[in-house]
Enzyme design. Structure first.
Site, PDB file in Angstrom:
ATOM      1  N   ASP A 193      -7.590  72.916  56.273  1.00 50.99           N
ATOM      2  CA  ASP A 193      -7.069  73.523  57.500  1.00 50.99           C
ATOM      3  C   ASP A 193      -8.040  74.529  58.118  1.00 50.99           C
ATOM      4  O   ASP A 193      -8.482  75.480  57.471  1.00 50.99           O
ATOM      5  CB  ASP A 193      -5.752  74.221  57.143  1.00 50.99           C
TER       6      ASP A 193
ATOM      7  N   SER B  65      -5.312  72.967  63.289  1.00 50.38           N
ATOM      8  CA  SER B  65      -4.060  72.655  62.627  1.00 50.38           C
ATOM      9  C   SER B  65      -3.046  72.066  63.613  1.00 50.38           C
ATOM     10  O   SER B  65      -3.344  71.093  64.292  1.00 50.38           O
ATOM     11  CB  SER B  65      -3.525  73.908  61.914  1.00 50.38           C
TER      12      SER B  65
END
Length: 303
Positions: free
Chosen positions: A186, A42
């Site tokens: 993610d 991320s």
């Protein structure tokens, strides 16, 4: 010929809290700790990719400073999440806040994301060079979660911006990314700090940087979404705690960032990252020396 110890740096997710990574990079550079491999999840993937492309902390700080003053950041939507002012159990808690404000049906049932994909792509283009992962100065990989198979995916090939988009595709906030025949979101939902990915790239010694906070105290739930958000936060915290055991050393900056979408506190987060390195540098150097001896003289390794 003796094998050279390869040091990997695994940078976890955390949105605004992840700016402590920049301070950690500054501290490690100051103390001459070489980084041979970088992995990120991320926001950690964004910062890690920037460093792997050009290992210059001053340049990274300057580019982010420019980004935060740009129209691209103004359109990014982060302020929207910050202004929801939830109890900060993460994105699912924000979804609950939306539901209580009567926006859930229109924004969550009819769409797959809250943030337009083009807006996110503009942010990646502002921060990252348009090159392939294989072209970075330091070997780099980002981690994402495959929604179809449920497997963590280590992305070490292909266009860098596409790889980062997949690792940053926060469920509900950003659309899943189609890449390499997979549907990716993610990486924080499978490997908050990508230690295993660093091992996969060949790291003998992994410095893990965990910028997440422990779940807050929990009061009586107001609705089902509060319960779901809390359970999600606890499950991810437990997974993260277990995965961190595979690192050689863990740096956990106390960054003081109250809300994951509050980018007004980046300077403080960076300072806290540098402070964490100073606090842990003795232990880090000692662990590195021990690992070097084991690598040079493997017969001395004890079970």
């Amino acid at each position: 010929m003796a094998k050279q110890l390869k040091i990997g740096l695994a940078l976890g997710g955390g949105a605004a809290r992840a700016f402590s990574h920049i301070g950690v990079l500054a501290g490690l550079t100051k103390h001459g700790i070489p980084i041979d491999i970088v992995t990120g999840t991320s926001m950690g993937a964004i910062i890690g990719a920037m460093f792997a492309t050009k290992p210059d902390v001053v340049e990274i700080k300057a580019r982010f400073a420019s980004y935060f003053e740009s129209a691209v950041f103004a359109r990014s939507g982060f302020n929207f999440f910050k202004e929801l002012d939830s109890h900060d159990e993460g994105l699912l808690a924000e979804m609950g806040r939306l539901a209580r404000r009567g926006l859930f049906n229109t924004m969550m049932v009819t769409k797959t994301s809250l943030v337009n994909g083009d807006i996110a792509a503009n942010s990646y283009a502002y921060l990252l060079e348009d090159l392939c992962v294989e072209q970075t100065c330091i070997p780099f990989a980002a981690v994402a979660l495959d929604l179809r198979s449920g497997e963590p995916v280590v992305l070490r090939h292909g266009r860098l911006r596409d790889v980062i988009a997949a690792s940053c595709a926060m469920p509900g906030a950003l659309n899943p990314v189609k890449l390499e025949g997979r549907l990716l979101v993610d990486g924080g939902w499978t490997e908050t700090v990508p230690i295993a990915a660093a091992r996969q790239l060949g790291a003998d010694f992994v410095i893990a940087v965990d910028v997440g906070d422990a779940p807050d105290a929990f009061n009586e739930p107001r609705n089902a979404l509060d319960v779901i958000a809390r359970a999600d936060a606890l499950a991810r915290a437990a997974l993260n705690k277990e995965q961190l055991k595979d690192a050689n050393i863990v740096l956990s900056p106390k960054n003081g960032v109250a809300h994951w979408a509050d980018f007004t506190t980046t300077a403080r987060a960076i300072d806290r990252g540098e402070e964490e390195v100073e606090l842990q540098i003795g232990a880090l150097q000692s662990a590195l020396k021990k690992a070097c001896r084991t690598t040079l003289f493997p017969w001395t390794k004890r079970k």
